[in-house]
Design an enzyme around this catalytic site. Structure first.
Site, PDB file in Angstrom:
ATOM      1  N   GLU A  48       0.847  -1.193   0.000  1.00 58.27           N
ATOM      2  CA  GLU A  48       0.000   0.000   0.000  1.00 58.27           C
ATOM      3  C   GLU A  48       0.882   1.243   0.000  1.00 58.27           C
ATOM      4  O   GLU A  48       1.930   1.272   0.632  1.00 58.27           O
ATOM      5  CB  GLU A  48      -0.965  -0.029   1.184  1.00 58.27           C
ATOM      6  CG  GLU A  48      -0.317  -0.110   2.563  1.00 58.27           C
ATOM      7  CD  GLU A  48       0.037   1.232   3.117  1.00 58.27           C
ATOM      8  OE1 GLU A  48      -0.578   2.208   2.681  1.00 58.27           O
ATOM      9  OE2 GLU A  48       0.939   1.318   3.974  1.00 58.27           O
ATOM     10  N   PHE A  49       0.427   2.253  -0.717  1.00 61.07           N
ATOM     11  CA  PHE A  49       1.162   3.522  -0.771  1.00 61.07           C
ATOM     12  C   PHE A  49       0.294   4.658  -0.247  1.00 61.07           C
ATOM     13  O   PHE A  49       0.464   5.810  -0.635  1.00 61.07           O
ATOM     14  CB  PHE A  49       1.612   3.809  -2.205  1.00 61.07           C
ATOM     15  CG  PHE A  49       2.597   2.801  -2.751  1.00 61.07           C
ATOM     16  CD1 PHE A  49       3.947   2.889  -2.453  1.00 61.07           C
ATOM     17  CD2 PHE A  49       2.171   1.752  -3.550  1.00 61.07           C
ATOM     18  CE1 PHE A  49       4.865   1.955  -2.942  1.00 61.07           C
ATOM     19  CE2 PHE A  49       3.074   0.814  -4.045  1.00 61.07           C
ATOM     20  CZ  PHE A  49       4.423   0.912  -3.740  1.00 61.07           C
TER      21      PHE A  49
ATOM     22  N   LYS B 244       8.020  -0.939  -2.204  1.00 56.56           N
ATOM     23  CA  LYS B 244       7.339  -0.172  -1.143  1.00 56.56           C
ATOM     24  C   LYS B 244       8.354   0.447  -0.175  1.00 56.56           C
ATOM     25  O   LYS B 244       8.315   1.653   0.104  1.00 56.56           O
ATOM     26  CB  LYS B 244       6.378  -1.099  -0.405  1.00 56.56           C
ATOM     27  CG  LYS B 244       5.918  -0.620   0.954  1.00 56.56           C
ATOM     28  CD  LYS B 244       5.038   0.612   0.864  1.00 56.56           C
ATOM     29  CE  LYS B 244       4.885   1.305   2.191  1.00 56.56           C
ATOM     30  NZ  LYS B 244       3.648   1.163   2.851  1.00 56.56           N
TER      31      LYS B 244
ATOM     32  N   GLY C 179      11.843  21.281   8.098  1.00 56.04           N
ATOM     33  CA  GLY C 179      11.168  21.513   9.369  1.00 56.04           C
ATOM     34  C   GLY C 179      11.636  20.588  10.461  1.00 56.04           C
ATOM     35  O   GLY C 179      12.808  20.177  10.490  1.00 56.04           O
TER      36      GLY C 179
ATOM     37  N   CYS D  75       5.141   5.179   9.178  1.00 56.85           N
ATOM     38  CA  CYS D  75       5.854   4.537   8.057  1.00 56.85           C
ATOM     39  C   CYS D  75       7.318   4.960   7.906  1.00 56.85           C
ATOM     40  O   CYS D  75       8.206   4.114   7.962  1.00 56.85           O
ATOM     41  CB  CYS D  75       5.112   4.802   6.753  1.00 56.85           C
ATOM     42  SG  CYS D  75       3.546   3.934   6.696  1.00 56.85           S
TER      43      CYS D  75
HETATM   44  C1  UDX Z   1       3.871   7.759   3.960  1.00 56.74           C
HETATM   45  C2  UDX Z   1       3.950   7.604   2.437  1.00 56.74           C
HETATM   46  O1  UDX Z   1       3.826   8.897   1.849  1.00 56.74           O
HETATM   47  C3  UDX Z   1       2.897   6.652   1.936  1.00 56.74           C
HETATM   48  O2  UDX Z   1       3.044   6.461   0.533  1.00 56.74           O
HETATM   49  C4  UDX Z   1       3.072   5.332   2.652  1.00 56.74           C
HETATM   50  O3  UDX Z   1       2.101   4.397   2.245  1.00 56.74           O
HETATM   51  C5  UDX Z   1       2.989   5.527   4.149  1.00 56.74           C
HETATM   52  O4  UDX Z   1       3.967   6.486   4.557  1.00 56.74           O
HETATM   53  P1  UDX Z   1       2.382   9.117   5.693  1.00 56.74           P
HETATM   54  O5  UDX Z   1       3.285   8.569   6.744  1.00 56.74           O
HETATM   55  O6  UDX Z   1       0.905   9.058   5.906  1.00 56.74           O
HETATM   56  O7  UDX Z   1       2.654   8.374   4.290  1.00 56.74           O
HETATM   57  O8  UDX Z   1       2.730  10.666   5.494  1.00 56.74           O
HETATM   58  P2  UDX Z   1       3.591  11.566   4.491  1.00 56.74           P
HETATM   59  O9  UDX Z   1       2.700  12.576   3.901  1.00 56.74           O
HETATM   60  O10 UDX Z   1       4.388  10.763   3.556  1.00 56.74           O
HETATM   61  O11 UDX Z   1       4.554  12.315   5.510  1.00 56.74           O
HETATM   62  C6  UDX Z   1       5.454  11.611   6.345  1.00 56.74           C
HETATM   63  C7  UDX Z   1       6.175  12.546   7.268  1.00 56.74           C
HETATM   64  O12 UDX Z   1       7.096  13.355   6.543  1.00 56.74           O
HETATM   65  C8  UDX Z   1       5.266  13.537   8.019  1.00 56.74           C
HETATM   66  O13 UDX Z   1       5.679  13.642   9.364  1.00 56.74           O
HETATM   67  C9  UDX Z   1       5.469  14.852   7.304  1.00 56.74           C
HETATM   68  O14 UDX Z   1       5.258  15.953   8.145  1.00 56.74           O
HETATM   69  C10 UDX Z   1       6.932  14.729   6.888  1.00 56.74           C
HETATM   70  N1  UDX Z   1       7.257  15.545   5.712  1.00 56.74           N
HETATM   71  C11 UDX Z   1       6.680  15.268   4.514  1.00 56.74           C
HETATM   72  C12 UDX Z   1       8.156  16.585   5.839  1.00 56.74           C
HETATM   73  O15 UDX Z   1       8.694  16.849   6.922  1.00 56.74           O
HETATM   74  N2  UDX Z   1       8.468  17.325   4.726  1.00 56.74           N
HETATM   75  C13 UDX Z   1       7.903  17.075   3.513  1.00 56.74           C
HETATM   76  O16 UDX Z   1       8.248  17.783   2.560  1.00 56.74           O
HETATM   77  C14 UDX Z   1       6.992  16.016   3.398  1.00 56.74           C
END
Ligand code: UDX
Length: 412
Positions: free
Chosen positions: A134-135, A187, A236, A243
């Protein structure tokens, strides 16, 4: 992940029975209550094609395709805890028939596959084993499922590949068919690569601070290059969630097991840990000492659009600040409780203005969109101190400085 997958498959017209051992959760779902916050999910739970039960035996007997969606949390040594996957395989094996397809959606290492086969082989049935990682990202999970960039399906049988591909025939996305091992690595590699982007830009942010550059502008300057892309370049406080932290460490562990040293991911992980410390240090620079101070924390969730607190940077900050004898006034538009903290020291408020009242400093941890609309003029009148540390480079720095705040972001 299981609930979103089940609900979305039902929405696509397939008959789905979602099974869980948690009777309370199943009861709530059968009463029409959604146990998690996820945009668009509530609506899909009303589907006539969707049911919930604790009866695994009946569900396995009735199904052509069985998805395993249980969690694979991180163990202390960084490897994935596979006990839930193995338990469910043992249970499923008791009722498996020839021609059925078992699909692993849970994120697990390649080395788990022989054990899974061994457990399922106990059934004596001729089944297909498939990996369909899953993504989904939290907060956009339903959209990510129904409008994915791609669907990856790995199996060592044609039948398995085709059966699962057919489930997605009404989804407009490229289907990548491969073997189980490649699907699993795809993945992990995708998550690790995105985490690398985040840690990379965070390293650039540290450099920017030293040389008078602005990381937000640098990210834009990089991101217009189509080979790089502008997403996952937000500097940040670093990444959290269920994940990225877990999957990067699990990939390092997987490499170690076969003699491949994943130095790049070790660095990604330590840079991420450092980002949290940087936010704390910035706060300390202004306050000198946390003892007896009141800190307003805006946001708790690991990212906007979710109530998920797993590995949220806010937890690290809260622990460090409370250990240093300060108290916290917190507001998050979605998260309304946090486990493991003294409620008299970490007080969850109903609105941001209450959280800011009397605070010596404000730290923004989650970039919930509503924080952009806050009246900081009003907040200036409520706070005791002047400092705003913006852990997501989200607020309007100029406006805040005009109001008289000492504003600091990350790398800007
Ligand atoms: C992630 C993957 O994107 C998804 O494809 C996978 O299935 C599960 O893991 P998720 O953990 O829900 O999804 O959130 P995501 O939007 O990817 O962000 C992960 C973390 O990175 C967050 O804490 C977010 O704040 C941080 N982040 C993301 C940053 O600090 N900077 C960014 O530019 C993007």
């Amino acid at each position: 992940m299981g609930l979103v997958t089940g609900a979305c498959f039902a929405h696509l017209g397939h008959d789905v029975k979602c099974i869980d051992t948690d009777t309370e959760k199943i009861k709530r779902l059968n009463e029409g209550e959604c146990p998690i916050y996820e945009e668009g999910l509530n609506e899909l739970l009303k589907s006539e094609h969707l049911g919930f039960s604790t009866d695994l035996e009946q569900a396995v007997k009735d199904s052509e395709i069985i998805f395993i969606c249980v969690g694979t949390p991180e163990k202390e040594d960084g490897s994935a805890d596979l006990r839930y996957v193995f338990d469910v395989c043992k249970s499923v094996a008791g009722y498996l028939k020839d021609g059925q397809t078992i699909v692993i959606k849970s994120t697990l290492p390649v080395t788990a596959v022989p054990k899974i086969k061994e457990l399922l082989d106990e059934s004596g049935a001729k089944y297909n084993l498939v990996s369909n990682p899953e993504f989904l990202a939290q907060g956009t999970a339903v959209k990510d499922f129904l409008e994915p960039d791609r669907v990856v399906i790995g199996s060592n049988t044609e039948d398995g590949l085709n059966q699962v591909a057919k489930l997605y025939e009404n989804v407009d996305a490229p289907i990548v068919k491969t073997n189980i091992e490649s699907a699993i690595i795809a993945k992990y590699a995708a998550n690790a690569f995105l985490a690398t982007k985040v840690s990379f830009i965070n390293s650039i942010a540290s450099l920017c601070e030293e040389v008078g550059a602005n990381v937000n502008d640098v990210a834009i300057g990089m991101g217009h290059d189509k080979r790089i892309g502008n997403r996952f370049l937000k500097a940040g406080i670093g990444y959290g969630g269920s994940c990225f932290p877990k999957d990067t460490k699990a990939l390092v562990k997987m490499g170690d097991e076969v003699g491949v040293s994943f130095d790049i991911l070790k660095a990604v992980d330590s840079i991420n840990t450092r980002q949290r410390e940087i936010v704390l240090e910035k706060l300390k620079n202004y306050l000198n000492d946390f003892d007896g101070k009141t800190i307003c924390m805006l946001g708790l969730a690991f990212k906007p659009g979710t109530d998920d607190m797993r590995d949220a940077p806010s937890l690290y900050l809260a622990k460090e600040l409370l250990d240093s004898n300060s108290s916290l006034q917190v507001f998050d538009p979605i998260v309304k409780s946090v486990k493991g903290f003294d409620e008299s020291k970490l007080v969850i408020k109903d609105e941001a203005y209450q959280a800011a009242k009397g605070a010596d400093a404000i730290v923004l941890v989650t970039e919930h969109p509503e924080f952009a609309d806050l009246d900081f003029g009003k907040i200036k009148g409520l706070v005791r101190g002047n400092v705003i540390i913006d852990g997501r480079n989200f607020l309007d720095a100029k406006k805040l400085k005009d109001y008289g705040f000492d504003y600091e972001g990350i790398g800007i």
